[in-house]
Design a protein around this motif. Structure first.
Motif, PDB file in Angstrom:
ATOM      1  N   ALA A  42       0.846  -1.205   0.000  1.00  0.00           N
ATOM      2  CA  ALA A  42       0.000   0.000   0.000  1.00  0.00           C
ATOM      3  C   ALA A  42       0.875   1.246   0.000  1.00  0.00           C
ATOM      4  N   TRP A  43       1.866   1.257   0.880  1.00  0.00           N
ATOM      5  CA  TRP A  43       2.798   2.392   0.967  1.00  0.00           C
ATOM      6  C   TRP A  43       3.549   2.559  -0.359  1.00  0.00           C
ATOM      7  N   ASN A  44       3.864   1.415  -0.961  1.00  0.00           N
ATOM      8  CA  ASN A  44       4.640   1.365  -2.196  1.00  0.00           C
ATOM      9  C   ASN A  44       3.909   2.016  -3.376  1.00  0.00           C
ATOM     10  N   ILE A  45       2.573   2.025  -3.333  1.00  0.00           N
ATOM     11  CA  ILE A  45       1.816   2.610  -4.449  1.00  0.00           C
ATOM     12  C   ILE A  45       2.193   4.081  -4.590  1.00  0.00           C
ATOM     13  N   LEU A  46       2.310   4.773  -3.442  1.00  0.00           N
ATOM     14  CA  LEU A  46       2.703   6.186  -3.494  1.00  0.00           C
ATOM     15  C   LEU A  46       4.185   6.297  -3.870  1.00  0.00           C
ATOM     16  N   ALA A  47       4.975   5.310  -3.420  1.00  0.00           N
ATOM     17  CA  ALA A  47       6.410   5.333  -3.759  1.00  0.00           C
ATOM     18  C   ALA A  47       6.631   5.145  -5.246  1.00  0.00           C
ATOM     19  N   LEU A  48       5.657   4.538  -5.945  1.00  0.00           N
ATOM     20  CA  LEU A  48       5.782   4.366  -7.398  1.00  0.00           C
ATOM     21  C   LEU A  48       5.986   5.704  -8.094  1.00  0.00           C
ATOM     22  N   CYS A  49       5.313   6.750  -7.593  1.00  0.00           N
ATOM     23  CA  CYS A  49       5.490   8.056  -8.236  1.00  0.00           C
ATOM     24  C   CYS A  49       6.571   8.860  -7.512  1.00  0.00           C
ATOM     25  N   GLY A  50       7.415   8.171  -6.724  1.00  0.00           N
ATOM     26  CA  GLY A  50       8.580   8.824  -6.143  1.00  0.00           C
ATOM     27  C   GLY A  50       8.300   9.585  -4.870  1.00  0.00           C
ATOM     28  N   LYS A  51       7.102   9.443  -4.294  1.00  0.00           N
ATOM     29  CA  LYS A  51       6.786  10.184  -3.078  1.00  0.00           C
ATOM     30  C   LYS A  51       6.955   9.263  -1.869  1.00  0.00           C
ATOM     31  N   VAL A  52       7.899   9.616  -1.009  1.00  0.00           N
ATOM     32  CA  VAL A  52       8.158   8.813   0.182  1.00  0.00           C
ATOM     33  C   VAL A  52       7.352   9.382   1.337  1.00  0.00           C
TER      34      VAL A  52
END
Lengths: 329, 241
Positions: A42-52
């Motif tokens: 779930a967290w990784n979905i946002l990380a896909l667009c480079g947002k940590v």
């Protein structure tokens, strides 16, 4: 196709595992692995667009509190309670959307930390609703309606479904139009815009999927542990740092990185907590830090990157790789 | 037919005027060059047209429609494609995936978008490198990838920002037919370029920018013979060849 057979064998093995071995501690460990796979994906979905984000505890806590309060004070089953819980989570996500779209790089990360921290404080102070630091206890009424059970086996399957579902969603997303666009945004937002991508809308889609799955996990995990209090529900160590750590160690912005990171780090975490935690509070985080530094230095792409190239060699794909590693000229 | 019309376009950065009341138009099917000394505001004009910057004053019309305030992705959807001076392929993605990023905007089905992207890569001569990592491509090929990505947005107007810069003469002579082929498919081209011989052989008209102002406009021959242009630009650093 070899990959599909491997996945089916894995699924079959996981489905029958509790029949053969169901020691509570072992099942708890596997449940925690499933939980962290789903949370990290779930967290990784946002990380896909480079947002940590280091504020995902906000979504976890908002959903967990909403469904727990409805369950305890109004007797609403979590099956119904998860809908208002998701609604509240999405309102929270809408608030985090403002820094997401306006702030770049570490600035967004800082804003996300503040976001979760503010909600933790609110939960502490709003005693009428949350009972503050005392916390609330879920009534123990065994059965599917209340989602509380005398054994861990039902929870094994619930979290197995949540973990598999999250991996599936990220897999579908990764290869979809939105997934390609998220990866493009992570690399170069301006170029992505010039190529016709509505970068704001695309990032919001990622944020809402990410928040929604995290919220769902909050609802189920709270029923699993029977209780909720602010330090736990909005814990940055458990629900912000841990998924980020699993994701980075496994492989940021990949489909299988979060799985590998969670499978490795969850048992390590449990081990360190029980052995080192007794020696000195916080020593486990020290070892965590060392692992993180080691992985980032040796394998900047996460553990998944050498595994993937190994896997590719093992199961040759149709399209020949032209220049793996070498220059074309 | 007028495709692009720029009316008294200005851009100020604080006290600095990067583009000052520039007026010009581009007709359908033309290849128009934009030249000028370093810092003349050429890339700023491109950024204003493609929407990465908002003009301080002035209006931009595309196909007769006022597009001044639109965001970059909206302009791309209307048919304005652009390349960047510094090539920036998306890292972590193959050459094919890089081109799929724009084709997936109009064709949400990955299968269809992949076919489209392959077609574009064939057109620019990069089809052998579909699965390659763009970071490993030679510079001239990365430039082509940049053009391929912009073409994949299916533009009516293509803004090329120094796509020939940094190429050797053989690579330039390979790239020029590509520019002609793009035009033959009905794409209007507006290009910033420093290599005068190359520009003169492809462009129908040339605009000259100096310190944010349009100082000359005409055929390549007219422009290079214009005393003001020679003084402002060519006089100090003639780059013929």
């Amino acid at each position: 196709m070899k990959q599909r057979h491997l996945l089916m064998a894995l699924a079959a093995g996981l489905l029958v595992l509790p029949i053969f071995y169901s020691a509570p501690y072992f099942l708890h460990l596997v449940i925690m692995i499933f939980f962290y796979i789903a949370l990290t994906e779930a967290w990784n979905i946002l990380a896909l667009c480079g947002k940590v984000s280091l504020g995902h505890a906000a979504f976890f806590g908002l959903a967990a509190y909403t469904s727990a309060i409805l369950c305890i004070k109004k007797g609403v089953t979590p099956w119904i309670g998860l809908f208002p819980a998701l609604l509240v989570t999405f309102i929270g996500a809408a608030a985090l959307a403002i820094p997401l779209l306006r702030l770049r790089g570490p600035m967004f990360t800082l804003a996300s930390i503040a976001f979760a921290e503010v909600l933790r404080r609110v939960a502490m102070v709003w005693r009428d609703l949350t009972a503050g630091a005392e916390g609330l206890t879920i009534p123990f009424v065994p059965g599917w309606q209340n989602l509380t059970f005398t054994t861990k086996i039902p929870y094994y399957y619930i979290f197995l479904i949540l973990a598999a579902g999250s991996v599936y969603i990220v897999h579908r997303l990764y290869y979809s139009a939105t997934g390609h666009h998220l990866r493009a945004i992570a690399s170069d937002e301006e170029a992505a815009q010039a190529l016709g991508i509505n970068t704001q809308k695309t990032q919001l889609i990622a944020l809402f999927w990410s928040a929604g799955i995290t919220g769902l996990l909050g609802v189920f995990y709270t029923q699993y542990v029977y209780m909720i209090e602010p330090e736990w529900a909005f814990s940055s160590a458990l629900f912000c740092l841990q998924p980020a750590l699993n994701g980075i160690i496994g492989g940021l912005g990949t489909v299988w990185g979060p799985v590998i990171g969670s499978v490795l780090m969850t048992p390590l975490g449990e081990y360190l907590r029980s052995y080192l935690g007794a020696l000195q509070q916080g020593l486990n985080f020290f070892v965590y830090g060392l692992v993180l530094i080691g992985v980032v230095m040796v394998l900047p792409g996460g553990i998944v990157s050498p595994l993937l190239s190994l896997f590719k060699r093992w199961t040759p794909s149709k399209a020949p790789a032209l220049d793996q590693g070498g220059k074309v000229r | 037919m007028r495709l692009l019309q720029v009316d008294r376009l200005s851009k100020h950065f604080g006290g600095v005027t990067a583009v000052n009341e520039v007026i010009f138009e581009i007709r359908q099917g033309e290849i128009v060059g934009l030249i000028g000394p370093n810092g003349a505001g050429k890339t700023t004009v491109f950024n204003l047209i493609s929407g990465l910057l908002h003009p301080s004053q002035g209006r931009i019309y595309f196909g007769g429609k006022d597009i001044t305030g639109l965001r970059p992705h909206q302009k791309s959807l209307l048919g304005i494609g652009r390349t960047f001076q510094i090539v920036r392929p998306f890292d972590g993605m193959t050459v094919l995936e890089n081109v799929m990023v724009p084709t997936l905007v109009r064709h949400r089905n990955p299968q269809k978008a992949r076919e489209m992207a392959r077609g574009v890569l064939r057109d620019v001569g990069l089809d052998a490198f579909c699965e390659a990592n763009p970071q490993n491509l030679p510079y001239a090929y990365r430039k082509r990838l940049e053009v391929a990505r912009a073409l994949a947005t299916e533009p009516k107007l293509l803004l090329l920002d120094e796509v020939l810069a940094g190429l050797n003469s053989r690579e330039v002579s390979e790239a020029l037919p590509l520019i002609h082929r793009i035009r033959e498919r009905g794409v209007t081209i507006f290009m910033i370029e420093h290599i005068m011989t190359a520009l003169m052989s492809v462009s129908d008209r040339v605009l000259v920018l100096e310190q944010g102002e349009l100082i000359a406009e005409g055929t390549p021959k007219e422009v290079t013979e214009n005393p003001r242009v020679i003084k402002a630009y060519l006089g100090e650093n003639v780059s013929i060849g």
